[in-house]
Design a protein around this motif. Structure first.
Motif, PDB file in Angstrom:
ATOM      1  N   GLY A   1      38.375   3.948 -25.287  1.00 37.71           N
ATOM      2  CA  GLY A   1      38.956   4.075 -26.975  1.00 37.71           C
ATOM      3  C   GLY A   1      40.027   4.269 -27.976  1.00 37.71           C
ATOM      4  N   PHE A   2      39.577   5.453 -27.179  1.00 40.07           N
ATOM      5  CA  PHE A   2      40.815   6.093 -27.499  1.00 40.07           C
ATOM      6  C   PHE A   2      42.661   6.114 -26.958  1.00 40.07           C
ATOM      7  CE2 PHE A   2      42.849  10.288 -28.479  1.00 40.07           C
ATOM      8  CZ  PHE A   2      42.894  10.345 -29.257  1.00 40.07           C
TER       9      PHE A   2
ATOM     10  N   GLY B   1      34.390   2.789 -29.435  1.00 40.08           N
ATOM     11  CA  GLY B   1      34.129   2.185 -30.074  1.00 40.08           C
ATOM     12  C   GLY B   1      34.440   3.651 -31.146  1.00 40.08           C
ATOM     13  N   PHE B   2      33.930   4.967 -30.994  1.00 40.47           N
ATOM     14  CA  PHE B   2      34.199   6.019 -31.339  1.00 40.47           C
ATOM     15  C   PHE B   2      35.534   6.863 -31.293  1.00 40.47           C
ATOM     16  CE2 PHE B   2      34.276  11.058 -31.546  1.00 40.47           C
ATOM     17  CZ  PHE B   2      34.354  11.156 -32.352  1.00 40.47           C
ATOM     18  N   GLY B   3      36.428   6.134 -30.127  1.00 38.17           N
ATOM     19  CA  GLY B   3      37.524   6.714 -29.211  1.00 38.17           C
ATOM     20  C   GLY B   3      38.664   5.353 -30.091  1.00 38.17           C
ATOM     21  N   SER B   4      38.152   4.811 -30.341  1.00 41.10           N
ATOM     22  CA  SER B   4      38.921   3.170 -31.284  1.00 41.10           C
ATOM     23  C   SER B   4      39.039   3.715 -32.982  1.00 41.10           C
ATOM     24  CB  SER B   4      38.761   2.266 -31.081  1.00 41.10           C
ATOM     25  OG  SER B   4      38.343   1.580 -29.945  1.00 41.10           O
ATOM     26  N   ILE B   5      37.978   4.598 -33.213  1.00 40.59           N
ATOM     27  CA  ILE B   5      38.136   5.125 -34.612  1.00 40.59           C
ATOM     28  C   ILE B   5      38.783   6.209 -34.810  1.00 40.59           C
ATOM     29  CG2 ILE B   5      36.812   6.151 -35.727  1.00 40.59           C
ATOM     30  CD1 ILE B   5      34.137   4.130 -35.704  1.00 40.59           C
ATOM     31  N   LEU B   6      39.406   7.157 -33.968  1.00 38.65           N
ATOM     32  CA  LEU B   6      39.583   8.285 -33.967  1.00 38.65           C
ATOM     33  C   LEU B   6      41.393   7.354 -33.395  1.00 38.65           C
ATOM     34  CD1 LEU B   6      37.766  10.889 -31.389  1.00 38.65           C
ATOM     35  CD2 LEU B   6      38.294  11.133 -33.947  1.00 38.65           C
ATOM     36  N   ARG B   7      41.018   6.519 -32.581  1.00 42.98           N
ATOM     37  CA  ARG B   7      42.872   5.973 -32.301  1.00 42.98           C
ATOM     38  C   ARG B   7      43.331   5.645 -33.565  1.00 42.98           C
ATOM     39  NH1 ARG B   7      42.924   2.185 -28.333  1.00 42.98           N
ATOM     40  NH2 ARG B   7      42.000   0.237 -30.222  1.00 42.98           N
ATOM     41  N   TYR B   8      42.838   5.070 -34.341  1.00 43.04           N
ATOM     42  CA  TYR B   8      43.142   4.549 -36.037  1.00 43.04           C
ATOM     43  C   TYR B   8      43.269   5.352 -36.891  1.00 43.04           C
ATOM     44  CZ  TYR B   8      42.919   2.240 -40.388  1.00 43.04           C
ATOM     45  OH  TYR B   8      43.203   1.141 -41.349  1.00 43.04           O
ATOM     46  N   GLY B   9      42.427   6.087 -37.023  1.00 43.43           N
ATOM     47  CA  GLY B   9      43.223   7.468 -37.172  1.00 43.43           C
ATOM     48  C   GLY B   9      44.073   8.266 -37.472  1.00 43.43           C
ATOM     49  N   ILE B  10      44.222   8.372 -36.179  1.00 40.98           N
ATOM     50  CA  ILE B  10      45.566   9.355 -36.062  1.00 40.98           C
ATOM     51  C   ILE B  10      47.096   8.520 -36.149  1.00 40.98           C
ATOM     52  CG2 ILE B  10      46.528  10.084 -34.186  1.00 40.98           C
ATOM     53  CD1 ILE B  10      44.397  11.632 -33.341  1.00 40.98           C
ATOM     54  N   GLY B  11      46.269   7.306 -35.807  1.00 36.88           N
ATOM     55  CA  GLY B  11      47.682   5.904 -36.150  1.00 36.88           C
ATOM     56  C   GLY B  11      48.010   6.250 -37.754  1.00 36.88           C
ATOM     57  N   GLN B  12      46.948   6.114 -38.881  1.00 36.06           N
ATOM     58  CA  GLN B  12      47.476   6.213 -40.226  1.00 36.06           C
ATOM     59  C   GLN B  12      47.614   7.730 -40.762  1.00 36.06           C
ATOM     60  OE1 GLN B  12      46.909   3.601 -41.928  1.00 36.06           O
ATOM     61  NE2 GLN B  12      46.989   2.699 -40.636  1.00 36.06           N
TER      62      GLN B  12
ATOM     63  N   GLU C   1      25.589  10.086 -17.129  1.00 34.45           N
ATOM     64  CA  GLU C   1      25.595   9.311 -18.873  1.00 34.45           C
ATOM     65  C   GLU C   1      26.584  10.017 -19.934  1.00 34.45           C
ATOM     66  OE1 GLU C   1      23.177  11.075 -17.236  1.00 34.45           O
ATOM     67  OE2 GLU C   1      22.146   8.936 -16.682  1.00 34.45           O
ATOM     68  N   MET C   2      27.235  10.858 -19.599  1.00 35.43           N
ATOM     69  CA  MET C   2      28.208  11.914 -20.153  1.00 35.43           C
ATOM     70  C   MET C   2      29.820  11.733 -19.984  1.00 35.43           C
ATOM     71  SD  MET C   2      26.781  13.722 -22.804  1.00 35.43           S
ATOM     72  CE  MET C   2      28.309  13.716 -23.589  1.00 35.43           C
ATOM     73  N   LYS C   3      29.548  11.248 -18.542  1.00 28.58           N
ATOM     74  CA  LYS C   3      30.749   9.970 -17.619  1.00 28.58           C
ATOM     75  C   LYS C   3      31.450   9.168 -18.675  1.00 28.58           C
ATOM     76  CE  LYS C   3      30.290  12.460 -13.419  1.00 28.58           C
ATOM     77  NZ  LYS C   3      30.495  11.962 -11.910  1.00 28.58           N
ATOM     78  N   LEU C   4      30.530   8.566 -18.766  1.00 31.56           N
ATOM     79  CA  LEU C   4      30.068   7.133 -19.369  1.00 31.56           C
ATOM     80  C   LEU C   4      30.654   6.914 -20.677  1.00 31.56           C
ATOM     81  CD1 LEU C   4      26.955   4.659 -17.577  1.00 31.56           C
ATOM     82  CD2 LEU C   4      29.799   4.390 -17.696  1.00 31.56           C
ATOM     83  N   LEU C   5      30.418   8.342 -21.880  1.00 33.51           N
ATOM     84  CA  LEU C   5      30.584   7.853 -22.817  1.00 33.51           C
ATOM     85  C   LEU C   5      31.870   8.864 -22.819  1.00 33.51           C
ATOM     86  CD1 LEU C   5      29.052   7.863 -25.817  1.00 33.51           C
ATOM     87  CD2 LEU C   5      29.029  10.232 -25.411  1.00 33.51           C
ATOM     88  N   LEU C   6      32.445   9.966 -22.162  1.00 35.84           N
ATOM     89  CA  LEU C   6      33.461  10.132 -22.276  1.00 35.84           C
ATOM     90  C   LEU C   6      34.535   9.963 -22.019  1.00 35.84           C
ATOM     91  CD1 LEU C   6      31.368  13.820 -23.060  1.00 35.84           C
ATOM     92  CD2 LEU C   6      31.953  12.258 -24.209  1.00 35.84           C
ATOM     93  N   MET C   7      34.032   9.715 -20.325  1.00 38.82           N
ATOM     94  CA  MET C   7      35.533   9.444 -19.893  1.00 38.82           C
ATOM     95  C   MET C   7      36.205   7.607 -20.467  1.00 38.82           C
ATOM     96  SD  MET C   7      34.982  11.588 -16.335  1.00 38.82           S
ATOM     97  CE  MET C   7      36.152  11.118 -15.539  1.00 38.82           C
ATOM     98  N   VAL C   8      35.062   6.849 -19.625  1.00 39.92           N
ATOM     99  CA  VAL C   8      34.659   5.190 -20.040  1.00 39.92           C
ATOM    100  C   VAL C   8      35.037   5.153 -21.087  1.00 39.92           C
ATOM    101  CG1 VAL C   8      34.168   3.239 -18.681  1.00 39.92           C
ATOM    102  CG2 VAL C   8      33.668   4.987 -17.630  1.00 39.92           C
ATOM    103  N   GLY C   9      33.403   5.627 -21.866  1.00 33.11           N
ATOM    104  CA  GLY C   9      33.964   5.261 -23.577  1.00 33.11           C
ATOM    105  C   GLY C   9      35.414   5.421 -24.282  1.00 33.11           C
TER     106      GLY C   9
END
Length: 121
Positions: free
Chosen positions: A74-75, A12-23, A62-70
């Motif tokens: 998403g980004f 979700g956070f990655g997707s929000i970042l992607r959207y923001g940069i796109g804008q 846990e951090m691998k899942l959060l940062l690398m996968v998530g």
């Protein structure tokens, strides 16, 4: 269940970042997808760095899942890249499509390598 939540939050956070940069990048050009190119390069740099520090045991599962996968999943916007490449080609901007694909491929591979080297320190 914890893994799914970590991936969900990171994605979700990655997707929000992607959207923001796109804008932010939309004002630069309507003829070339600079925002997607930037996002893919940055995502590859981040992922390379995370792979590098993981190889040194500096990232928990846990951090691998959060940062690398998530987050990176998403980004990064490869599906958008593919659609934009096709759209450029389909509208007759063949050279722009080829340039976009080549830049994305070469620069992102370099960003993965650079991030990996930065992570290995």
């Amino acid at each position: 269940m914890k893994a799914i939540i970590l991936v969900f939050i990171g994605g979700g956070f990655g997707s929000i970042l992607r959207y923001g940069i796109g804008q932010l990048m939309m004002g630069f050009s309507q003829k070339f997808p600079y925002g997607t190119l930037l996002v893919n390069v940055v995502a590859c740099l981040i992922l390379g760095y995370l792979i590098g520090i993981t190889s040194k045991g500096m990232l928990s599962n846990e951090m691998k899942l959060l940062l690398m996968v998530g987050l990176c999943g998403g980004f990064s916007t490869f599906s958008t890249f593919s659609a934009e490449s096709f759209q450029l080609y389909n509208t007759g901007a063949v050279w722009s499509a080829l340039l976009y694909m080549a830049c994305s491929f070469v620069i992102c591979l370099f960003a993965i390598y650079l991030g990996l080297m930065m992570g290995k320190g």
